[in-house]
Design an enzyme around this catalytic site. Structure first.
Site, PDB file in Angstrom:
ATOM      1  N   ILE A 139      10.488  -6.352 -42.344  1.00 15.10           N
ATOM      2  CA  ILE A 139      10.600  -5.412 -41.254  1.00 15.10           C
ATOM      3  C   ILE A 139      11.597  -4.480 -41.693  1.00 15.10           C
ATOM      4  N   THR A 195      18.468 -11.905 -50.801  1.00 13.48           N
ATOM      5  CA  THR A 195      18.280 -13.429 -50.850  1.00 13.48           C
ATOM      6  C   THR A 195      16.590 -13.531 -51.462  1.00 13.48           C
ATOM      7  N   ASN A 197       5.768 -11.949 -32.905  1.00 12.95           N
ATOM      8  CA  ASN A 197       5.529 -12.215 -34.395  1.00 12.95           C
ATOM      9  C   ASN A 197       4.860 -10.970 -34.888  1.00 12.95           C
ATOM     10  N   ASN A 198       5.351 -10.343 -36.266  1.00 16.65           N
ATOM     11  CA  ASN A 198       4.841  -9.110 -36.736  1.00 16.65           C
ATOM     12  C   ASN A 198       4.100  -9.700 -37.961  1.00 16.65           C
ATOM     13  N   LEU A 235       2.820 -17.152 -42.014  1.00 17.70           N
ATOM     14  CA  LEU A 235       1.320 -17.247 -41.987  1.00 17.70           C
ATOM     15  C   LEU A 235       0.214 -16.606 -42.597  1.00 17.70           C
ATOM     16  N   THR A 282      14.524 -11.776 -31.600  1.00 20.17           N
ATOM     17  CA  THR A 282      13.025 -12.554 -31.517  1.00 20.17           C
ATOM     18  C   THR A 282      12.729 -13.117 -30.317  1.00 20.17           C
ATOM     19  N   ASP A 283      11.252 -13.315 -30.031  1.00 21.35           N
ATOM     20  CA  ASP A 283      10.888 -13.846 -28.566  1.00 21.35           C
ATOM     21  C   ASP A 283      11.369 -15.387 -28.787  1.00 21.35           C
ATOM     22  N   GLU A 284      11.497 -16.058 -30.073  1.00 16.35           N
ATOM     23  CA  GLU A 284      11.633 -17.370 -30.212  1.00 16.35           C
ATOM     24  C   GLU A 284      13.099 -17.937 -29.525  1.00 16.35           C
ATOM     25  N   PRO A 309      -3.436 -23.716 -45.128  1.00 12.95           N
ATOM     26  CA  PRO A 309      -2.863 -24.992 -44.202  1.00 12.95           C
ATOM     27  C   PRO A 309      -2.815 -24.506 -42.742  1.00 12.95           C
ATOM     28  N   LYS A 324      19.522 -17.375 -33.939  1.00 15.86           N
ATOM     29  CA  LYS A 324      19.315 -15.846 -33.398  1.00 15.86           C
ATOM     30  C   LYS A 324      19.584 -15.756 -31.854  1.00 15.86           C
ATOM     31  N   ASN A 350      -3.820 -19.881 -33.608  1.00 17.58           N
ATOM     32  CA  ASN A 350      -3.386 -19.664 -35.210  1.00 17.58           C
ATOM     33  C   ASN A 350      -4.874 -20.013 -35.837  1.00 17.58           C
ATOM     34  N   TYR A 371      16.587 -22.076 -36.390  1.00 17.02           N
ATOM     35  CA  TYR A 371      16.215 -20.679 -36.575  1.00 17.02           C
ATOM     36  C   TYR A 371      16.406 -19.805 -35.435  1.00 17.02           C
ATOM     37  N   HIS A 411       7.282 -27.695 -33.003  1.00 10.48           N
ATOM     38  CA  HIS A 411       6.474 -26.716 -33.104  1.00 10.48           C
ATOM     39  C   HIS A 411       6.029 -26.056 -31.543  1.00 10.48           C
TER      40      HIS A 411
HETATM   41  P1  NAD Z   1      13.010 -11.166 -44.217  1.00  8.51           P
HETATM   42  O1  NAD Z   1      13.469 -12.565 -44.262  1.00  8.51           O
HETATM   43  O2  NAD Z   1      11.632 -10.775 -44.620  1.00  8.51           O
HETATM   44  O3  NAD Z   1      14.244 -10.202 -44.475  1.00  8.51           O
HETATM   45  C1  NAD Z   1      15.546 -10.427 -44.190  1.00  8.51           C
HETATM   46  C2  NAD Z   1      16.465  -9.655 -45.076  1.00  8.51           C
HETATM   47  O4  NAD Z   1      17.645  -9.925 -44.852  1.00  8.51           O
HETATM   48  C3  NAD Z   1      16.063  -9.965 -46.584  1.00  8.51           C
HETATM   49  O5  NAD Z   1      16.200  -8.559 -47.327  1.00  8.51           O
HETATM   50  C4  NAD Z   1      17.193 -10.528 -47.005  1.00  8.51           C
HETATM   51  O6  NAD Z   1      17.675 -10.309 -48.352  1.00  8.51           O
HETATM   52  C5  NAD Z   1      18.394  -9.856 -46.027  1.00  8.51           C
HETATM   53  N1  NAD Z   1      19.779 -10.762 -45.869  1.00  8.51           N
HETATM   54  C6  NAD Z   1      19.469 -12.345 -45.748  1.00  8.51           C
HETATM   55  N2  NAD Z   1      20.806 -12.888 -45.582  1.00  8.51           N
HETATM   56  C7  NAD Z   1      21.652 -11.800 -45.749  1.00  8.51           C
HETATM   57  C8  NAD Z   1      23.149 -11.697 -46.017  1.00  8.51           C
HETATM   58  N3  NAD Z   1      23.898 -12.710 -45.635  1.00  8.51           N
HETATM   59  N4  NAD Z   1      23.656 -10.439 -45.934  1.00  8.51           N
HETATM   60  C9  NAD Z   1      22.848  -9.385 -46.127  1.00  8.51           C
HETATM   61  N5  NAD Z   1      21.481  -9.496 -46.228  1.00  8.51           N
HETATM   62  C10 NAD Z   1      20.789 -10.536 -45.971  1.00  8.51           C
HETATM   63  O7  NAD Z   1      12.992 -11.030 -42.414  1.00  8.51           O
HETATM   64  P2  NAD Z   1      12.077 -10.270 -41.402  1.00  8.51           P
HETATM   65  O8  NAD Z   1      10.854 -10.875 -41.357  1.00  8.51           O
HETATM   66  O9  NAD Z   1      11.898  -8.820 -41.999  1.00  8.51           O
HETATM   67  O10 NAD Z   1      12.915 -10.074 -40.106  1.00  8.51           O
HETATM   68  C11 NAD Z   1      13.989  -9.203 -40.024  1.00  8.51           C
HETATM   69  C12 NAD Z   1      14.668  -9.408 -38.637  1.00  8.51           C
HETATM   70  O11 NAD Z   1      13.753  -9.181 -37.461  1.00  8.51           O
HETATM   71  C13 NAD Z   1      15.375 -10.883 -38.582  1.00  8.51           C
HETATM   72  O12 NAD Z   1      16.521 -10.608 -37.568  1.00  8.51           O
HETATM   73  C14 NAD Z   1      14.261 -11.418 -37.644  1.00  8.51           C
HETATM   74  O13 NAD Z   1      14.999 -12.718 -36.953  1.00  8.51           O
HETATM   75  C15 NAD Z   1      13.715 -10.524 -36.806  1.00  8.51           C
HETATM   76  N6  NAD Z   1      12.371 -10.839 -36.179  1.00  8.51           N
HETATM   77  C16 NAD Z   1      11.389 -10.823 -37.100  1.00  8.51           C
HETATM   78  C17 NAD Z   1      10.242 -11.253 -36.775  1.00  8.51           C
HETATM   79  C18 NAD Z   1       9.067 -11.488 -37.614  1.00  8.51           C
HETATM   80  O14 NAD Z   1       7.824 -11.559 -37.035  1.00  8.51           O
HETATM   81  N7  NAD Z   1       9.269 -11.351 -39.048  1.00  8.51           N
HETATM   82  C19 NAD Z   1       9.731 -11.150 -35.493  1.00  8.51           C
HETATM   83  C20 NAD Z   1      10.712 -10.845 -34.503  1.00  8.51           C
HETATM   84  C21 NAD Z   1      12.257 -10.600 -34.813  1.00  8.51           C
HETATM   85  O1  DAU Z   2       7.882 -14.987 -32.947  1.00 12.23           O
HETATM   86  C1  DAU Z   2       8.679 -14.001 -33.683  1.00 12.23           C
HETATM   87  C2  DAU Z   2       9.029 -14.998 -35.051  1.00 12.23           C
HETATM   88  O2  DAU Z   2       7.840 -14.963 -35.856  1.00 12.23           O
HETATM   89  C3  DAU Z   2       9.953 -14.262 -35.918  1.00 12.23           C
HETATM   90  O3  DAU Z   2      11.442 -14.447 -35.306  1.00 12.23           O
HETATM   91  C4  DAU Z   2      10.200 -15.063 -37.108  1.00 12.23           C
HETATM   92  O4  DAU Z   2      11.186 -14.681 -38.148  1.00 12.23           O
HETATM   93  C5  DAU Z   2       8.870 -15.242 -37.949  1.00 12.23           C
HETATM   94  O5  DAU Z   2       8.890 -16.026 -39.052  1.00 12.23           O
HETATM   95  C6  DAU Z   2       7.815 -15.652 -36.861  1.00 12.23           C
HETATM   96  O6  DAU Z   2       8.059 -17.021 -36.757  1.00 12.23           O
HETATM   97  P1  DAU Z   2       6.766 -18.333 -36.825  1.00 12.23           P
HETATM   98  O7  DAU Z   2       7.163 -19.497 -37.079  1.00 12.23           O
HETATM   99  O8  DAU Z   2       5.946 -18.052 -35.447  1.00 12.23           O
HETATM  100  O9  DAU Z   2       6.212 -17.519 -38.034  1.00 12.23           O
HETATM  101  P2  DAU Z   2       5.143 -18.317 -39.031  1.00 12.23           P
HETATM  102  O10 DAU Z   2       4.604 -17.281 -39.902  1.00 12.23           O
HETATM  103  O11 DAU Z   2       6.032 -19.082 -40.000  1.00 12.23           O
HETATM  104  O12 DAU Z   2       4.149 -19.436 -38.324  1.00 12.23           O
HETATM  105  C7  DAU Z   2       3.081 -18.621 -37.343  1.00 12.23           C
HETATM  106  C8  DAU Z   2       2.307 -19.660 -36.828  1.00 12.23           C
HETATM  107  O13 DAU Z   2       1.415 -20.279 -37.753  1.00 12.23           O
HETATM  108  C9  DAU Z   2       3.231 -20.872 -36.158  1.00 12.23           C
HETATM  109  O14 DAU Z   2       2.743 -21.519 -34.970  1.00 12.23           O
HETATM  110  C10 DAU Z   2       3.059 -21.879 -37.319  1.00 12.23           C
HETATM  111  C11 DAU Z   2       1.743 -21.829 -38.075  1.00 12.23           C
HETATM  112  N1  DAU Z   2       1.650 -21.843 -39.569  1.00 12.23           N
HETATM  113  C12 DAU Z   2       2.524 -21.317 -40.180  1.00 12.23           C
HETATM  114  C13 DAU Z   2       2.377 -21.479 -41.710  1.00 12.23           C
HETATM  115  C14 DAU Z   2       3.614 -21.000 -42.672  1.00 12.23           C
HETATM  116  C15 DAU Z   2       0.538 -22.666 -39.931  1.00 12.23           C
HETATM  117  O15 DAU Z   2      -0.440 -23.308 -39.048  1.00 12.23           O
HETATM  118  N2  DAU Z   2       0.468 -22.852 -41.316  1.00 12.23           N
HETATM  119  C16 DAU Z   2       1.397 -22.349 -42.124  1.00 12.23           C
HETATM  120  O16 DAU Z   2       1.230 -22.397 -43.436  1.00 12.23           O
END
Ligand code: NAD
Ligand code: DAU
Length: 356
Positions: free
Chosen positions: A18, A43, A190-191, A201, A136-138, A216, A165, A260, A161, A295
């Site tokens: 993001i 990382t 979820n983005n 996923l 996050t909404d989680e 999976p 958060k 899913n 996680y 879950h």
């Molecule tokens: P990501 O895992 O793709 O990216 C995380 C980034 O943070 C990476 O570039 C990593 O190198 C960096 N990082 C990790 N530890 C660090 C540290 N100690 N110091 C400096 N940099 C560090 O994550 P994302 O999916 O882009 O999520 C970004 C933010 O949005 C997170 O805070 C996550 O909780 C939140 N969020 C994600 C989603 C989603 O669906 N992906 C949804 C809602 C909120």
């Molecule tokens: O809701 C926001 C969150 O969405 C963010 O805060 C998290 O950073 C982000 O990772 C995401 O969390 P989820 O656990 O929802 O995302 P993930 O893509 O891991 O999984 C989405 C759904 O799919 C979840 O119900 C688990 C399921 N899943 C996931 C994987 C990786 C599967 O069924 N199979 C899989 O292999």
């Protein structure tokens, strides 16, 4: 309506999914005219390929520093050297499954890292405009069949996680209430979209399908997530940073609830159309596997606050966004190859040395 001006914005985790989309958006499309200081530890989830070309294109307006947000001395130095007046805080350990196996780095980065940045900002309050915390909404836990998460829903995180958060959200809020630090928080669903690491996923399913590997699906596949195209999230974040009320939380979601199994089937159907298999449908690869411990069953966001206060609207429906996303992963084979082979990690080691 509030109107904030920000000149030197520290973006943490800007090489992640993001964060990188946000940096592209804010430099290439939005009305931000200041400078971005991207601090990322790089990382496994931080991939400089996600921002390729940005440094050259925005020479005077973009700086990258490889650093750990838990390193207080370095954070303080960055705040001073670049006269940081605002923070957009993405950096986190973000994958639920990893947090179940090894929670340590989640507590460290998500809680201690956020605390470290808050302290650096608090020490420089006189010039500090805004600390925007991405969450996050989680944190709200899980829903039954009905209802939505609002900004008033009590926190009930269920994974290491989401608990980490939640802890960081509480710290941000407390720094506003106790010290008057100007903060805003957003809790998003979820983005999905370009540059997402293929442990999550949607990219996992797209890339596995293309390689003819099993797809999976955890448990019965009927868990529900509320999907939002990443650019729509970035637009919302920038609106909150400019105009959101100080001290407030905004929920962000696209009203796109989906089981899913439906998500996976939709991806299969798009691939059947764009890149047909020789022997059958991609759906034949779907494999139900052991469920994730703890879950959460259903997430669904009530985004009416940001919609009415800031007039935010998502542009993409799930159908349009998922098609764009599948096409992006098919069209960006070099990005995919470097992520899957780990070549981006070797590049980081060569350029920046080994980190723990
Ligand atoms: P990501 O895992 O793709 O990216 C995380 C980034 O943070 C990476 O570039 C990593 O190198 C960096 N990082 C990790 N530890 C660090 C540290 N100690 N110091 C400096 N940099 C560090 O994550 P994302 O999916 O882009 O999520 C970004 C933010 O949005 C997170 O805070 C996550 O909780 C939140 N969020 C994600 C989603 C989603 O669906 N992906 C949804 C809602 C909120
Ligand atoms: O809701 C926001 C969150 O969405 C963010 O805060 C998290 O950073 C982000 O990772 C995401 O969390 P989820 O656990 O929802 O995302 P993930 O893509 O891991 O999984 C989405 C759904 O799919 C979840 O119900 C688990 C399921 N899943 C996931 C994987 C990786 C599967 O069924 N199979 C899989 O292999």
């Amino acid at each position: 309506m509030v109107k904030r001006e920000m000149r030197n914005m520290l973006v943490t985790g800007g090489c992640g999914f993001i964060g990188a989309n946000f940096i592209h958006y804010i430099l290439e499309e939005a009305d931000f005219t200041g400078r971005i200081i991207n601090v990322d530890k790089l990382t496994y989830a931080g991939n400089p390929d996600n921002l390729s070309g940005i440094e050259e294109k925005f020479k005077d307006r973009y700086v990258f520093v490889r650093a750990d947000i838990c390193d207080r001395e370095t954070m303080e130095e960055i705040f001073d050297r670049y006269e940081v007046d605002s923070v957009c805080h993405f950096a986190a350990e973000s994958h639920v499954d990893r947090s179940i196996v090894r929670p340590d780095s989640f507590i460290r980065t998500n809680v201690i890292g956020t605390f470290t940045l808050l302290e650096a900002a608090r020490q420089r309050m006189e010039r500090f405009r805004l600390f925007h915390h991405i969450s996050t909404d989680e944190v709200y836990g899980t829903l039954g069949e009905d209802g939505f998460f609002t900004e008033e829903t009590p926190y009930r995180p269920n994974s290491p996680y989401s608990a980490s958060k939640a802890g960081s959200d509480h710290l941000v809020r407390a720094y506003h209430k106790t010290y008057g630090l100007p903060v805003t928080i957003s809790n998003c669903s979820n983005n999905y979209g370009p540059y997402q690491f293929p442990e999550k996923l949607i990219p996992l399913i797209i890339l596995s399908a293309v390689e003819g590997r099993p797809l999976p699906v955890y448990g019965d596949g009927r868990h529900i997530r509320d999907w939002l195209y990443v650019r729509d999230h970035c637009v919302a974040i920038w609106l909150i940073m400019k105009h959101g009320r100080t001290g407030e939380t905004y929920n962000i979601g696209g009203n796109n609830e989906m089981q899913n199994i439906r998500v996976v089937e939709l991806i299969c159907d798009i691939l059947d159309e764009l890149r047909p298999r020789e022997n059958g449908s991609y759906r034949d690869l779907i494999t139900f596997v052991k469920d994730r411990p703890g879950h959460d069953r259903r997430y669904a966001i009530d985004a009416s606050k940001i919609m009415s206060e800031l007039r935010w609207r998502p542009e993409e429906s799930f159908e349009t966004g998922i098609r764009k996303t599948v096409e992006w992963y098919l069209d960006n084979q070099e990005w995919v190859r470097r992520v899957k082979s780990g070549e981006y990690l070797s590049w980081i080691k060569e350029h920046y040395g080994i980190d723990d």
